[in-house]
Design a protein around this motif. Structure first.
Motif, short mmCIF file in Angstrom:
data_model
loop_
_atom_site.label_atom_id
_atom_site.label_comp_id
_atom_site.label_asym_id
_atom_site.label_seq_id
_atom_site.Cartn_x
_atom_site.Cartn_y
_atom_site.Cartn_z
N ARG A 111 -4.14 9.64 -4.36
CA ARG A 111 -3.61 8.30 -4.59
C ARG A 111 -2.57 8.28 -5.71
O ARG A 111 -1.62 7.50 -5.69
N LEU A 114 1.78 10.88 -6.68
CA LEU A 114 3.20 10.57 -6.59
C LEU A 114 3.70 9.79 -7.81
O LEU A 114 4.90 9.64 -8.00
N THR A 115 2.79 9.30 -8.61
CA THR A 115 3.20 8.47 -9.75
C THR A 115 2.56 8.90 -11.06
O THR A 115 2.82 8.29 -12.09
N LEU A 165 -2.93 5.47 4.05
CA LEU A 165 -2.00 4.59 4.76
C LEU A 165 -2.69 3.91 5.94
O LEU A 165 -2.31 2.82 6.34
N VAL B 32 10.63 7.29 -10.39
CA VAL B 32 9.47 7.11 -11.28
C VAL B 32 8.45 6.10 -10.76
O VAL B 32 7.41 5.91 -11.38
N GLY B 33 8.75 5.49 -9.62
CA GLY B 33 7.79 4.57 -9.02
C GLY B 33 7.94 3.14 -9.49
O GLY B 33 8.68 2.84 -10.43
N GLU B 35 5.73 0.86 -10.84
CA GLU B 35 5.16 0.40 -12.11
C GLU B 35 6.03 0.79 -13.29
O GLU B 35 6.27 -0.03 -14.18
N ARG B 36 6.47 2.04 -13.30
CA ARG B 36 7.22 2.51 -14.46
C ARG B 36 8.69 2.11 -14.41
O ARG B 36 9.44 2.38 -15.35
N ARG B 111 7.11 7.03 -2.40
CA ARG B 111 6.58 7.17 -3.76
C ARG B 111 5.55 6.09 -4.08
O ARG B 111 4.61 6.33 -4.82
N ASN B 112 5.74 4.93 -3.50
CA ASN B 112 4.90 3.80 -3.88
C ASN B 112 3.90 3.37 -2.81
O ASN B 112 3.12 2.44 -3.03
N CYS B 113 3.91 4.07 -1.68
CA CYS B 113 3.10 3.60 -0.55
C CYS B 113 1.61 3.74 -0.82
O CYS B 113 0.80 3.13 -0.12
N LEU B 114 1.21 4.51 -1.81
CA LEU B 114 -0.22 4.69 -2.10
C LEU B 114 -0.71 3.73 -3.17
O LEU B 114 -1.92 3.59 -3.38
N THR B 115 0.19 3.08 -3.86
CA THR B 115 -0.22 2.20 -4.96
C THR B 115 0.41 0.81 -4.88
O THR B 115 0.15 -0.02 -5.74
N ALA B 120 3.53 0.25 1.35
CA ALA B 120 2.71 0.78 2.43
C ALA B 120 2.99 0.04 3.73
O ALA B 120 3.12 0.64 4.80
N LEU B 123 6.49 0.97 5.14
CA LEU B 123 6.49 2.35 5.64
C LEU B 123 5.69 2.45 6.94
O LEU B 123 6.11 3.07 7.91
N ARG B 124 4.52 1.84 6.95
CA ARG B 124 3.63 1.96 8.11
C ARG B 124 4.11 1.13 9.29
O ARG B 124 4.21 1.62 10.41
N ILE B 160 6.56 14.51 1.54
CA ILE B 160 5.89 14.47 0.24
C ILE B 160 5.79 15.87 -0.35
O ILE B 160 6.10 16.08 -1.53
N MET B 164 8.55 15.64 -3.12
CA MET B 164 7.91 14.89 -4.19
C MET B 164 6.89 15.75 -4.93
O MET B 164 6.98 15.93 -6.13
N LEU B 165 5.90 16.27 -4.20
CA LEU B 165 4.96 17.19 -4.86
C LEU B 165 5.65 18.49 -5.20
O LEU B 165 5.26 19.18 -6.14
#
Lengths: 196, 196
Positions: A111, A114-115, A165, B32-33, B35-36, B111-115, B120, B123-124, B160, B164-165
DNA sequence: GTCTATATCTTGATAGAC
DNA sequence: GTCTATCAAGATATAGAC
């Protein structure tokens, strides 16, 4: 002896309090992510004072690190043969994801990977390293590293798509159907030369 | 006419300011997503006042929605035959990921689809729906939906893991090597009956 | 139209009473 | 050891000057 018994129960009580905090944190990190999980919300769910969380875990990052450490080892994958690698990988993953505790420990990493750099580091350099080493060591081609990485990425995609997702068609599918379709796919990745 | 010219240039200036804000937001949401990324940091990068960002986009969520809307359509995938689907999917994905603008628009979602529920959802239900419909409609088996979802999940895992990872072995691999290994894998997902 | 100033809220973390 | 009270920082969002 009474004093001894009291001592033991004090240690035990502390252990249980820590576990209650850790349990609540694991759930919240897995479900709503690191940022939206607050020391206050964890303490509230665990039924303790917020200051106690700081006392025991030092900081919010320390709390997350404690949860990140609770990963279940992937034993089948490490012991498998090359031919058995796809089934072992899926068995380990599903076993992880079907038990609430290990599932949340893993989802807490995914979760936030990525952030939150800490989550990305543990997932990449600790959890996925197992997959990588197990797969790459059993393939004798120059692209073994890439094959291993692609297998790991596919498993990450499966986990995210199915459990986070919740992609329609994948989230509700049975484990058997997923395995039936995915096993040959993973087999292709670990079989360098599939001659007819 | 001078008034007309001034009017046009004012509209044009407004358009450029909006674009500068949107560009800065896209980059930061992707890197950076959500939130940040702060209204302040976006305004600073765009060289405007923070209050202007609120004026133009209403809220931080409105700003993100504007970025989320900037997705490039996946034309090849929608027009492909069943046999051409794997290549079309990878061509669309790589084209997206190799151009900085469309890449950041897509990465902002991933980057943000999990939080972030909004990410989400887009994307979905928007981006991945293209893949889903294109694949499922070309397979005539009862598990077509699952096959389509697994193909989408695999592409998400690839994106990802690679961008990203940055999984070792996958992040540095050439596009050609990735395609060589992944095309047969995706082909297996869209070929319901691979008889010998 | 643009920006300064600020209201309001929430967070992680700390200090000290009991 | 545990908790009350609070601090300091940083965020979004708004109100109003210019």
């Amino acid at each position: 002896m009474a004093a001894d018994q009291e001592h033991v129960s004090r240690v035990e009580k502390r252990r249980r309090t820590e576990a209650a905090i850790s349990d609540a944190a694991r759930t919240q990190f897995a479900e709503v992510g690191f940022e939206r999980t607050t020391i206050r919300s964890v303490a509230s769910a665990a039924g303790v004072d917020p200051a106690l969380v700081m006392q025991y875990f030092g900081s919010k990052d320390g709390l997350f690190a404690a949860v990140a450490r609770q990963q279940k080892p992937h034993r089948r994958l490490l012991d498998a043969t090359r031919e058995g690698t796809p089934q072992a990988a899926l068995d380990d993953l599903f076993e992880d994801l079907e038990d609430p505790v290990s599932r949340d420990a893993l989802l807490a990493l995914m979760r936030n990977c990525l952030t939150h750099e800490q989550a990305a580091t543990v997932l990449r350099d600790d959890v996925m390293r197992h997959v990588h080493e197990a797969v790459a060591s059993r393939i004798a081609t120059p692209d073994a590293e890439l094959r291993a990485a692609l297998l790991g990425a596919t498993l990450v995609g499966l986990s995210i798509g199915r459990y986070m997702l919740r992609i329609p068609g994948l989230a509700e599918a049975s484990r058997e159907d997923v395995e039936r379709l995915l096993l040959p796919v993973l087999a292709l990745l670990v079989e360098p030369a599939p001659q007819a």
